[in-house]
Enzyme design. Sequence first.
Site, PDB file in Angstrom:
ATOM      1  N   HIS A  78      43.501  39.681  44.178  1.00  0.00           N
ATOM      2  CA  HIS A  78      42.190  40.249  44.571  1.00  0.00           C
ATOM      3  C   HIS A  78      41.284  39.182  45.198  1.00  0.00           C
ATOM      4  O   HIS A  78      40.073  39.191  44.998  1.00  0.00           O
ATOM      5  CB  HIS A  78      41.471  40.884  43.373  1.00  0.00           C
ATOM      6  CG  HIS A  78      42.200  42.037  42.756  1.00  0.00           C
ATOM      7  ND1 HIS A  78      41.960  43.354  43.092  1.00  0.00           N
ATOM      8  CD2 HIS A  78      43.180  42.085  41.812  1.00  0.00           C
ATOM      9  CE1 HIS A  78      42.742  44.155  42.394  1.00  0.00           C
ATOM     10  NE2 HIS A  78      43.509  43.412  41.606  1.00  0.00           N
ATOM     11  N   ASN A 151      41.272  50.136  39.866  1.00  0.00           N
ATOM     12  CA  ASN A 151      41.956  50.126  41.161  1.00  0.00           C
ATOM     13  C   ASN A 151      41.822  51.501  41.803  1.00  0.00           C
ATOM     14  O   ASN A 151      41.405  52.454  41.149  1.00  0.00           O
ATOM     15  CB  ASN A 151      43.452  49.824  40.969  1.00  0.00           C
ATOM     16  CG  ASN A 151      43.731  48.337  40.785  1.00  0.00           C
ATOM     17  OD1 ASN A 151      42.917  47.488  41.129  1.00  0.00           O
ATOM     18  ND2 ASN A 151      44.890  48.024  40.231  1.00  0.00           N
ATOM     19  N   HIS A 342      35.980  41.328  33.753  1.00  0.00           N
ATOM     20  CA  HIS A 342      36.916  41.192  32.634  1.00  0.00           C
ATOM     21  C   HIS A 342      36.974  42.532  31.884  1.00  0.00           C
ATOM     22  O   HIS A 342      35.933  42.990  31.394  1.00  0.00           O
ATOM     23  CB  HIS A 342      36.396  40.077  31.712  1.00  0.00           C
ATOM     24  CG  HIS A 342      37.248  39.810  30.508  1.00  0.00           C
ATOM     25  ND1 HIS A 342      38.489  40.382  30.305  1.00  0.00           N
ATOM     26  CD2 HIS A 342      37.032  39.013  29.437  1.00  0.00           C
ATOM     27  CE1 HIS A 342      38.981  39.959  29.166  1.00  0.00           C
ATOM     28  NE2 HIS A 342      38.125  39.126  28.615  1.00  0.00           N
ATOM     29  N   TYR A 365      41.862  37.610  32.079  1.00  0.00           N
ATOM     30  CA  TYR A 365      40.639  37.531  32.896  1.00  0.00           C
ATOM     31  C   TYR A 365      39.709  36.397  32.474  1.00  0.00           C
ATOM     32  O   TYR A 365      39.166  35.689  33.317  1.00  0.00           O
ATOM     33  CB  TYR A 365      39.904  38.875  32.891  1.00  0.00           C
ATOM     34  CG  TYR A 365      40.634  39.944  33.682  1.00  0.00           C
ATOM     35  CD1 TYR A 365      41.806  40.507  33.186  1.00  0.00           C
ATOM     36  CD2 TYR A 365      40.185  40.375  34.910  1.00  0.00           C
ATOM     37  CE1 TYR A 365      42.505  41.468  33.894  1.00  0.00           C
ATOM     38  CE2 TYR A 365      40.869  41.346  35.627  1.00  0.00           C
ATOM     39  CZ  TYR A 365      42.025  41.888  35.119  1.00  0.00           C
ATOM     40  OH  TYR A 365      42.709  42.842  35.822  1.00  0.00           O
TER      41      TYR A 365
HETATM   42 FE1  HDD Z   1      43.795  42.527  37.307  1.00  0.00          FE
HETATM   43  C1  HDD Z   1      41.595  40.638  39.031  1.00  0.00           C
HETATM   44  C2  HDD Z   1      42.299  45.390  38.471  1.00  0.00           C
HETATM   45  C3  HDD Z   1      46.281  44.416  35.864  1.00  0.00           C
HETATM   46  C4  HDD Z   1      45.042  39.763  35.839  1.00  0.00           C
HETATM   47  N1  HDD Z   1      42.246  42.935  38.535  1.00  0.00           N
HETATM   48  C5  HDD Z   1      41.466  42.018  39.159  1.00  0.00           C
HETATM   49  C6  HDD Z   1      40.484  42.687  39.959  1.00  0.00           C
HETATM   50  C7  HDD Z   1      40.689  44.022  39.796  1.00  0.00           C
HETATM   51  C8  HDD Z   1      41.793  44.182  38.895  1.00  0.00           C
HETATM   52  C9  HDD Z   1      39.907  45.139  40.456  1.00  0.00           C
HETATM   53  C10 HDD Z   1      39.452  42.003  40.844  1.00  0.00           C
HETATM   54  C11 HDD Z   1      38.153  41.798  40.133  1.00  0.00           C
HETATM   55  C12 HDD Z   1      37.148  41.210  41.085  1.00  0.00           C
HETATM   56  O1  HDD Z   1      36.774  41.897  42.037  1.00  0.00           O
HETATM   57  O2  HDD Z   1      36.761  40.063  40.861  1.00  0.00           O
HETATM   58  N2  HDD Z   1      44.255  44.508  37.252  1.00  0.00           N
HETATM   59  C13 HDD Z   1      43.441  45.530  37.693  1.00  0.00           C
HETATM   60  C14 HDD Z   1      43.957  46.782  37.213  1.00  0.00           C
HETATM   61  C15 HDD Z   1      45.091  46.510  36.505  1.00  0.00           C
HETATM   62  C16 HDD Z   1      45.262  45.078  36.510  1.00  0.00           C
HETATM   63  C17 HDD Z   1      43.321  48.140  37.467  1.00  0.00           C
HETATM   64  C18 HDD Z   1      46.019  47.465  35.800  1.00  0.00           C
HETATM   65  C19 HDD Z   1      45.614  48.284  34.904  1.00  0.00           C
HETATM   66  N3  HDD Z   1      45.402  42.154  36.120  1.00  0.00           N
HETATM   67  C20 HDD Z   1      46.291  43.069  35.609  1.00  0.00           C
HETATM   68  C21 HDD Z   1      47.214  42.407  34.733  1.00  0.00           C
HETATM   69  C22 HDD Z   1      46.853  41.085  34.691  1.00  0.00           C
HETATM   70  C23 HDD Z   1      45.717  40.950  35.577  1.00  0.00           C
HETATM   71  C24 HDD Z   1      48.351  43.092  33.993  1.00  0.00           C
HETATM   72  C25 HDD Z   1      47.460  39.940  33.935  1.00  0.00           C
HETATM   73  C26 HDD Z   1      48.160  40.042  32.836  1.00  0.00           C
HETATM   74  N4  HDD Z   1      43.424  40.535  37.471  1.00  0.00           N
HETATM   75  C27 HDD Z   1      44.017  39.586  36.720  1.00  0.00           C
HETATM   76  C28 HDD Z   1      43.414  38.209  36.922  1.00  0.00           C
HETATM   77  C29 HDD Z   1      42.303  38.502  37.985  1.00  0.00           C
HETATM   78  C30 HDD Z   1      42.451  39.990  38.216  1.00  0.00           C
HETATM   79  C31 HDD Z   1      44.388  37.142  37.234  1.00  0.00           C
HETATM   80  C32 HDD Z   1      42.306  37.661  39.243  1.00  0.00           C
HETATM   81  C33 HDD Z   1      40.896  37.305  39.524  1.00  0.00           C
HETATM   82  C34 HDD Z   1      40.176  37.705  38.343  1.00  0.00           C
HETATM   83  O3  HDD Z   1      41.018  38.260  37.445  1.00  0.00           O
HETATM   84  O4  HDD Z   1      38.984  37.558  38.150  1.00  0.00           O
HETATM   85  O5  HDD Z   1      42.874  37.767  35.726  1.00  0.00           O
END
Ligand code: HDD
Length: 708
Positions: A78, A151, A342, A365
């Site tokens: 993202h 999402n 988060h 997160y």
């Molecule tokens: Fe995630 C970012 C949505 C599964 C780990 N995620 C992130 C963002 C969104 C989502 C919208 C961007 C937030 C922003 O605009 O800053 N993610 C989802 C949805 C998931 C999902 C709807 C399934 C239900 N994500 C998911 C899993 C993991 C992560 C299974 C790790 C185990 N996601 C992250 C992250 C991020 C992230 C690595 C990257 C940047 C951030 O968090 O701030 O922690």
Amino acid sequence: MDTEQRTSIQEKSKQEQLATFRAEHDGDDLTTNQAVRVNHTDDALKAGTRGPTLMEDFHFREKITHFDHERIPERVVHARGFGAHGYFQVYEPMSKYTKAKFLQDPAIKTPVFVRFSTVVGSRGSADTVRDVRGFATKFYTEDGNYDLVANNIPIFFIQDGIKFPDVVHAIKPEPHNEIPQASAAHDTFWDFVVQTPELSHMIMWLLSDRAIPRSFRMMEGFGVNTFRFINEQGKSHFIKFHWKPTLGVHSLVWDEAQKLAGKDPDYNRRDLWDAINAGQYPEFELGVQILEEQDEFAFDFDILDATKFWPEEQIPVRKIGKMTLNRNVDNFFAETEQVAFHPGHVVSGIDFTNDPLLQGRLFSYLDTQLIRLGGPNFHEIPINKPLAPIHNNQRDGYHRMTIDHGRVSYFPNSLQGNTPLPNEQEGYKHYEEKVEGKKVRQRSESFNDHFRQATFFWNSMSLIEKQHIIDAFHFEVGNVVDKNIKQGVVDLFNNVDGELAKQIAMGIGAQPPSQPGGTGVTASSPAVSQQKTVKSAYSRKVAILMDNGFNYPEVTQVMESLKNAGVNTEVVSKYQGMLTSVDGRQIEVNKNYAGTGSIMYDAIYVTGGRQCVDTLLHQGDAIHFVNEAFKHAKAIGATNEGVDLLATAQLQGTPLADPSTYAELVNELGVVTIRNAADMGYFSGKFIEAIAQHRHWIRQQQKDMVPA
Ligand code: HDD
């Protein structure tokens, strides 16, 4: 405090809080970061005009050092996103289900910040790539921050958070050559898909039109994971969150999306920015699907499995409030880049389930913000700062802003009256779910069915949506080099539907499946198809093709009608500057052909005026504009001599208004034409109806013959 007071505090206070951090520099003297005024900034301090730069030049060193440190790590997923401010209002008290304060009083406007994003591409990638879109919302509630990190697709790739690094590594550019950017169309991703059948359902969505949205304003949002609502009595209900855009769910077509990635990589963010600046505020209704605890096992899928959605026909979506986005950011980095979401940022009344994907997210997160935002004090960054006061014994760390007063930073204490004190009544209390089991590294057997809902989704698609999915397979898997992987894709998707697998095989040079395919599921969910979504011309964008010698009253009447319907227009011509009409009146050109294309618009209109249209007839760009819009199934309108341009473009199978008839409107396949008409009212009404349709798929056969 009465409701009115609370409303105005809530509504204003996030902006007021941010305002205390805003800096205006207009009209001020240049200073260093120590507020010392600078007398010259274009040359470093030197020993002689041609001599070496001196170490003592503190202004030079500070300026360059700051610049060298301007970048922070981009989000690992993202990375590319775009944010906006707004507010949320609940429709009616939700106290029966949840004690969450922001879901009780319809008079309260809770400030929100939303960040839309793509998942795979890096920060500088294009907006219109095929990908899941993130839709993360931060509610600054009276009770602390609540983040709904959603999402635009209701399910996910994998079932357990521990697989997230694998799926992300597989889909990101390949590590040896960093190719391709922001695309799933490569070997490592499809290799992983073939080895990991739990992705099958998500792939169907990823290859559907949902993955190329026309606008962030026209996407649904889904919380994906199953959460809980908890009411004052401590009773729990399972819930799924939804965002429903009031403009409906609309998509680009693939050819358009690819061209936009070159011509306007900022297409989606520009659309959001422009809409908010124009006062056409995006709106989304918050929906919830609510399930009684005792119905946990009432379905043929596990409600804790994030690769499954809850069909709206079985568990209706109840709309409980509305969010309006009404303010663009002042500074992209300070707000959009530094915002930290988060799913673990919850308020009393909202709780988690044991969905293993959600459990994984709850770790990731916070961890990622620590590295991305440089330490544990990111909650003090203005965009992340709650409106509710923070009192605890956490201290110090990088970039600490708060000046904590006093000597007590521990609990219990006697020196500060044993405060800050946990509040047993009003403090967040985790739902007391009974949990029992052996420690195992295993998945529940109830998670084993990877294909039935994929078939269910496939059955729910209209013919055109199915065709788009097949075309997407041809593009994505057509770009895979390894033949075994290609064959693996055909064989995997044969589990979903035999005909689908056959069609995939045909396009990618693989063998059709040798076994009969499908799951036997015949049911469908009309709610997941985009065909019956809300259709509206409001805030759509129309290109008006014109040149000198146009008919002024004709074009201005049409422009006025479009404006009254909230449809935006731009005049497009070969050159920028002023165009002069037959009667000498002028209109300014907004875009020249070099700087735009039909792909930037929802519809096109060609106006009359003999000299104007004769010029257009000799412009390949104008003819291409018409043909390309026709190919992309967009509404096309032309009046009087303007119809001649459509005739020259040879829109396949489309009858056009005849010069010999008087004011007879012809409206076929989304092409609306009229000749010999002075009053444009009737034409405009029909044209606006055609624009509202968004696409005219009825043109399917004809459009495929257009070479544009
Ligand atoms: Fe995630 C970012 C949505 C599964 C780990 N995620 C992130 C963002 C969104 C989502 C919208 C961007 C937030 C922003 O605009 O800053 N993610 C989802 C949805 C998931 C999902 C709807 C399934 C239900 N994500 C998911 C899993 C993991 C992560 C299974 C790790 C185990 N996601 C992250 C992250 C991020 C992230 C690595 C990257 C940047 C951030 O968090 O701030 O922690």
